[in-house]
Design a protein around this motif. Structure first.
Motif, PDB file in Angstrom:
ATOM      1  N   GLU A   1      10.812 -77.134 -43.437  1.00 17.84           N
ATOM      2  CA  GLU A   1      11.603 -78.174 -44.287  1.00 17.84           C
ATOM      3  C   GLU A   1      10.822 -78.317 -45.458  1.00 17.84           C
ATOM      4  N   ASP A   2       9.504 -78.026 -45.576  1.00 16.08           N
ATOM      5  CA  ASP A   2       9.045 -78.224 -46.983  1.00 16.08           C
ATOM      6  C   ASP A   2       8.518 -76.699 -47.716  1.00 16.08           C
ATOM      7  N   GLY A   3       9.028 -75.700 -46.941  1.00 17.92           N
ATOM      8  CA  GLY A   3       8.334 -74.467 -47.330  1.00 17.92           C
ATOM      9  C   GLY A   3       9.072 -74.020 -48.730  1.00 17.92           C
ATOM     10  N   GLU A   4      10.436 -74.436 -49.012  1.00 18.19           N
ATOM     11  CA  GLU A   4      10.836 -74.389 -50.172  1.00 18.19           C
ATOM     12  C   GLU A   4      10.403 -75.387 -51.436  1.00 18.19           C
ATOM     13  N   LYS A   5      10.067 -76.196 -50.846  1.00 20.11           N
ATOM     14  CA  LYS A   5       9.333 -77.297 -52.082  1.00 20.11           C
ATOM     15  C   LYS A   5       8.036 -76.674 -52.359  1.00 20.11           C
ATOM     16  N   ILE A   6       7.217 -76.262 -51.417  1.00 20.44           N
ATOM     17  CA  ILE A   6       5.820 -75.658 -51.794  1.00 20.44           C
ATOM     18  C   ILE A   6       6.128 -74.467 -52.748  1.00 20.44           C
ATOM     19  N   MET A   7       7.159 -73.416 -52.089  1.00 25.87           N
ATOM     20  CA  MET A   7       7.447 -72.201 -53.461  1.00 25.87           C
ATOM     21  C   MET A   7       7.542 -72.866 -54.696  1.00 25.87           C
ATOM     22  N   GLU A   8       8.582 -73.907 -54.691  1.00 32.15           N
ATOM     23  CA  GLU A   8       8.900 -74.427 -56.063  1.00 32.15           C
ATOM     24  C   GLU A   8       7.580 -74.744 -56.877  1.00 32.15           C
ATOM     25  N   TYR A   9       6.660 -75.532 -56.195  1.00 29.40           N
ATOM     26  CA  TYR A   9       5.666 -76.056 -56.709  1.00 29.40           C
ATOM     27  C   TYR A   9       4.711 -74.829 -57.241  1.00 29.40           C
ATOM     28  N   PHE A  10       4.465 -73.956 -56.424  1.00 34.48           N
ATOM     29  CA  PHE A  10       3.841 -72.485 -56.728  1.00 34.48           C
ATOM     30  C   PHE A  10       4.411 -72.012 -57.898  1.00 34.48           C
ATOM     31  N   GLN A  11       5.831 -71.909 -57.992  1.00 35.49           N
ATOM     32  CA  GLN A  11       6.480 -70.998 -58.892  1.00 35.49           C
ATOM     33  C   GLN A  11       6.073 -72.129 -60.416  1.00 35.49           C
ATOM     34  N   THR A  12       6.375 -73.503 -60.241  1.00 33.65           N
ATOM     35  CA  THR A  12       5.889 -74.194 -61.732  1.00 33.65           C
ATOM     36  C   THR A  12       4.546 -74.045 -62.038  1.00 33.65           C
ATOM     37  N   HIS A  13       3.686 -73.966 -61.083  1.00 27.70           N
ATOM     38  CA  HIS A  13       2.421 -73.826 -61.449  1.00 27.70           C
ATOM     39  C   HIS A  13       2.209 -72.514 -62.128  1.00 27.70           C
ATOM     40  N   ALA A  14       2.651 -71.345 -61.751  1.00 29.07           N
ATOM     41  CA  ALA A  14       2.528 -70.105 -62.266  1.00 29.07           C
ATOM     42  C   ALA A  14       3.092 -70.020 -63.649  1.00 29.07           C
ATOM     43  N   LEU A  15       4.378 -70.296 -63.691  1.00 29.15           N
ATOM     44  CA  LEU A  15       4.925 -70.487 -64.923  1.00 29.15           C
ATOM     45  C   LEU A  15       4.097 -71.258 -66.009  1.00 29.15           C
ATOM     46  N   LEU A  16       3.341 -72.543 -65.681  1.00 27.94           N
ATOM     47  CA  LEU A  16       2.729 -73.261 -66.588  1.00 27.94           C
ATOM     48  C   LEU A  16       1.503 -72.220 -67.166  1.00 27.94           C
ATOM     49  N   THR A  17       0.910 -71.795 -66.076  1.00 29.16           N
ATOM     50  CA  THR A  17      -0.396 -70.933 -66.455  1.00 29.16           C
ATOM     51  C   THR A  17      -0.011 -69.764 -67.143  1.00 29.16           C
TER      52      THR A  17
END
Length: 302
Positions: free
Chosen positions: A21-37
């Motif tokens: 259920e939340d796996g996709e949201k977790i991946m989107e969070y990680f993706q956003t964090h990586a892009l910001l870094t």
């Protein structure tokens, strides 16, 4: 952007399996964090490059300013030589001096000051330049206090010299874009913020590896009794210190071979009232008052 471009496919698959259920949201969070870094790293690199360019630009501006002053000084000396030439009648402009005997009267350039463009033009056209007459003996520029660029400064900091225990390094504001570094034997840190008088047109020299860009003026009663010369109350960094009886503009830089400072310094004194003077005429900041010793009288200024 596909998640696989940022994270390993196996990591994405594992998260989706553990939490569908939340796996996709977790991946989107990680993706956003990586892009910001990544964007932060690019921004930091850009800022470092900008700072480097600013430093290089500052150095270039300083070099250009020094070259401009050198050119102005050379032009001023050429004008002085032309005015002292026997061929120069009083009231005659420098560019209208008569040609020297033996030169071509119609085509030769006027004796005196020729700028770089004029010199290049003469070479291209094959025009013979009239030699510049040397100033006659006894008519050199006067050697007096007007040749010294004396200015008010404010001590911003006093720190130890890295290589000499008996020396200190001061940062002094003299009304310029950046403070000047001065090496001296100034002993007390409690003089931070004090107003002082500096000789600013001496040639910069290194003392134990640190470049000193001006000279503090001291009042000497003996080798062990010294104090700084003080400008009048209300003075500001950069104010000129002048002598009413000796008007004139200071040299851009004192030439060591002329020994101007060495010849002027013996006549710099503090009188019985504690007032600094040159040959009996007080050193002043125009409109603000006279320079004085803090407590000494009848002593020398060095």
């Amino acid at each position: 952007m596909d998640l696989g471009e940022v994270f390993h496919p196996s990591l994405a698959a594992a998260l989706m399996k553990l939490d569908p259920e939340d796996g996709e949201k977790i991946m989107e969070y990680f993706q956003t964090h990586a892009l910001l870094t990544r964007e932060k790293a690019l921004l930091q690199a850009s800022v470092r490059e900008q700072k480097k360019l600013l430093v290089e630009n500052g150095k270039l501006k300083k070099d250009i300013e020094q070259l401009r002053f050198q050119l102005q000084d050379k032009q001023r000396r050429r004008v002085a030589k032309a005015l002292l030439s026997p061929n120069h009648a009083p009231g005659t402009p420098v560019n209208q001096l008569p040609p020297t005997a033996g030169s071509e009267a119609a085509s030769s350039p006027p004796s005196g000051v020729l700028d770089q463009w004029s010199k290049a033009t003469c070479r291209q056209k094959g025009v013979k330049r009239a030699p510049t007459a040397a100033p006659p003996l006894g008519r050199e520029l006067p050697v007096d206090v007007s040749r010294l660029d004396l200015r008010v400064g404010r001590i911003l900091s006093v720190g130890p010299h890295p290589l000499a225990e008996n020396l200190t390094v001061q940062e002094v504001d003299v009304g310029e874009k950046a403070p000047r570094t001065i090496v001296s034997k100034l002993p007390r840190k409690e003089l931070d913020g004090a107003l002082v008088v500096l000789l600013c047109n001496i040639k910069s020299c290194k003392l134990k590896g640190v470049a000193s860009q001006a000279r503090l003026l001291w009042c000497f009663q003996s080798d062990h009794a010294v104090e700084l010369l003080a400008p009048p109350t209300g003075s500001n960094p950069g104010d000129r210190v002048t002598c009413l009886d000796f008007p004139g503009e200071p040299d851009r830089e004192l030439q060591s071979k002329q020994r101007v400072w060495e010849r002027v310094q013996p006549s710099l004194q503090v009188n019985a009232r504690g007032v600094a003077n040159y040959k009996g005429c007080g050193l002043q900041v125009k409109g603000k008052g006279l320079c004085r010793a803090w407590s000494f009288t009848n002593c020398n200024i060095k």
